[in-house]
Design a protein around this motif. Structure first.
Motif, short mmCIF file in Angstrom:
data_model
loop_
_atom_site.label_atom_id
_atom_site.label_comp_id
_atom_site.label_asym_id
_atom_site.label_seq_id
_atom_site.Cartn_x
_atom_site.Cartn_y
_atom_site.Cartn_z
N VAL A 1 -3.76 37.49 -24.77
CA VAL A 1 -2.71 37.30 -25.93
C VAL A 1 -1.52 38.17 -25.79
N GLY A 2 -0.49 37.89 -26.19
CA GLY A 2 0.78 38.80 -25.92
C GLY A 2 1.59 38.80 -27.29
N VAL A 3 2.66 39.17 -27.42
CA VAL A 3 3.47 39.55 -28.51
C VAL A 3 3.35 38.42 -29.67
N ASN A 4 3.21 38.91 -30.84
CA ASN A 4 2.95 38.01 -31.98
C ASN A 4 1.65 37.07 -31.92
N SER A 5 0.70 37.48 -31.28
CA SER A 5 -0.43 36.89 -31.30
C SER A 5 -0.25 35.61 -30.46
N ILE A 6 0.76 35.20 -29.51
CA ILE A 6 0.77 34.07 -28.77
C ILE A 6 -0.35 34.18 -27.62
N PRO A 7 -1.06 33.19 -27.40
CA PRO A 7 -1.95 33.17 -26.58
C PRO A 7 -1.43 32.65 -25.21
N GLY A 8 -1.89 33.21 -24.32
CA GLY A 8 -1.15 32.79 -22.79
C GLY A 8 -2.09 31.78 -22.36
N HIS A 9 -1.37 30.87 -21.28
CA HIS A 9 -2.37 29.95 -20.59
C HIS A 9 -1.90 29.61 -19.10
N GLU A 10 -2.86 29.22 -18.28
CA GLU A 10 -2.17 28.99 -17.32
C GLU A 10 -2.95 27.29 -16.72
N SER A 11 -2.29 26.71 -15.93
CA SER A 11 -2.70 25.35 -15.51
C SER A 11 -2.10 25.02 -14.07
N ILE A 12 -2.80 24.10 -13.44
CA ILE A 12 -2.64 23.54 -12.26
C ILE A 12 -2.37 21.86 -12.55
N ILE A 13 -1.10 21.56 -12.15
CA ILE A 13 -0.69 20.31 -12.51
C ILE A 13 -0.68 19.28 -11.23
N ILE A 14 -1.40 18.16 -11.28
CA ILE A 14 -1.62 17.53 -9.72
C ILE A 14 -0.90 16.24 -10.03
N THR A 15 -0.06 15.71 -9.36
CA THR A 15 0.46 14.33 -9.28
C THR A 15 0.15 13.48 -7.98
N VAL B 1 1.07 16.19 -4.95
CA VAL B 1 1.99 16.98 -5.23
C VAL B 1 1.13 17.95 -6.32
N ALA B 2 1.21 19.14 -6.10
CA ALA B 2 0.70 20.19 -7.15
C ALA B 2 1.67 21.27 -7.41
N ARG C 1 0.70 -1.13 -0.07
CA ARG C 1 0.14 0.07 -0.07
C ARG C 1 1.03 1.27 0.03
N ASN C 2 0.76 2.18 -1.21
CA ASN C 2 1.46 3.62 -1.29
C ASN C 2 0.70 4.57 -0.68
N MET C 3 0.88 5.11 0.34
CA MET C 3 0.21 6.33 0.92
C MET C 3 0.27 7.68 -0.19
N GLY C 4 1.32 7.55 -0.68
CA GLY C 4 1.74 8.74 -1.70
C GLY C 4 2.37 9.68 -1.09
N TYR C 5 3.12 10.55 -1.92
CA TYR C 5 3.87 11.66 -1.62
C TYR C 5 2.93 12.77 -1.68
N GLY C 6 3.46 13.84 -1.03
CA GLY C 6 2.59 15.23 -0.80
C GLY C 6 1.82 15.61 0.33
N LEU D 1 -7.19 27.14 -4.08
CA LEU D 1 -7.05 26.22 -3.27
C LEU D 1 -7.67 24.88 -3.66
N LEU D 2 -6.56 24.05 -3.30
CA LEU D 2 -7.05 22.50 -3.48
C LEU D 2 -7.11 21.73 -2.41
N GLU D 3 -8.03 20.99 -2.19
CA GLU D 3 -8.17 20.26 -0.71
C GLU D 3 -8.58 18.71 -1.44
N SER D 4 -7.53 17.98 -1.05
CA SER D 4 -7.76 16.44 -1.71
C SER D 4 -7.78 15.52 -0.21
#
Length: 125
Positions: free
Chosen positions: A23-37, A103-104, A4-9, A95-98
């Motif tokens: 959108v920024g220079v040269n019409s490059i779109p911006g983005h943001e993300s949350i990465i959850i492992t 790990v985020a 049983r692996n309880m996991g890290y984080g 705010l993330l509540e798991s």
């Protein structure tokens, strides 16, 4: 026999500086993300709360990250945030509540300065 692996984080993560860049220079779109492992062998059931400077929080956006998987959530995509997608240039916090440790980190493609960066959140249990 599998151990049983309880996991890290941690179970709670806060990202205080969220903003979907326009959108920024040269019409490059911006983005943001949350990465959850999720390194554990139980699915992670996560509730997301969005905190704003000038309106009430949006609570209980549900997300599942399967056991031993990673999931990238784009804040401007309905498949990830439903009706609560981010608006360009709006300042807010996430705010993330798991129910199990995860790990985020937060990532932003910032086209106004042509940069990409990631940052771990503040975690507390």
């Amino acid at each position: 026999m599998r151990v049983r692996n309880m996991g890290y984080g941690q179970k709670v993560w806060v990202f205080p500086d969220a903003e979907l860049p326009p959108v920024g220079v040269n019409s490059i779109p911006g983005h943001e993300s949350i990465i959850i492992t999720n390194t554990g062998n139980e699915d992670a059931h996560i509730n997301i709360t969005l905190l704003y400077t000038d309106r009430e929080p949006v609570r209980n956006i549900p997300v599942t990250v399967e056991a031993e998987r990673v999931r990238c959530l784009r804040t401007n995509e309905e498949k990830d945030f439903g009706a609560h997608t981010a608006a360009f240039g709006e300042q807010y916090a996430i705010l993330l509540e798991s129910d199990v440790p995860v790990v985020a980190q937060y990532g932003r493609a910032e086209p106004r300065t042509v940069a990409f960066y990631t940052t771990p959140g503040y975690s507390c249990d």
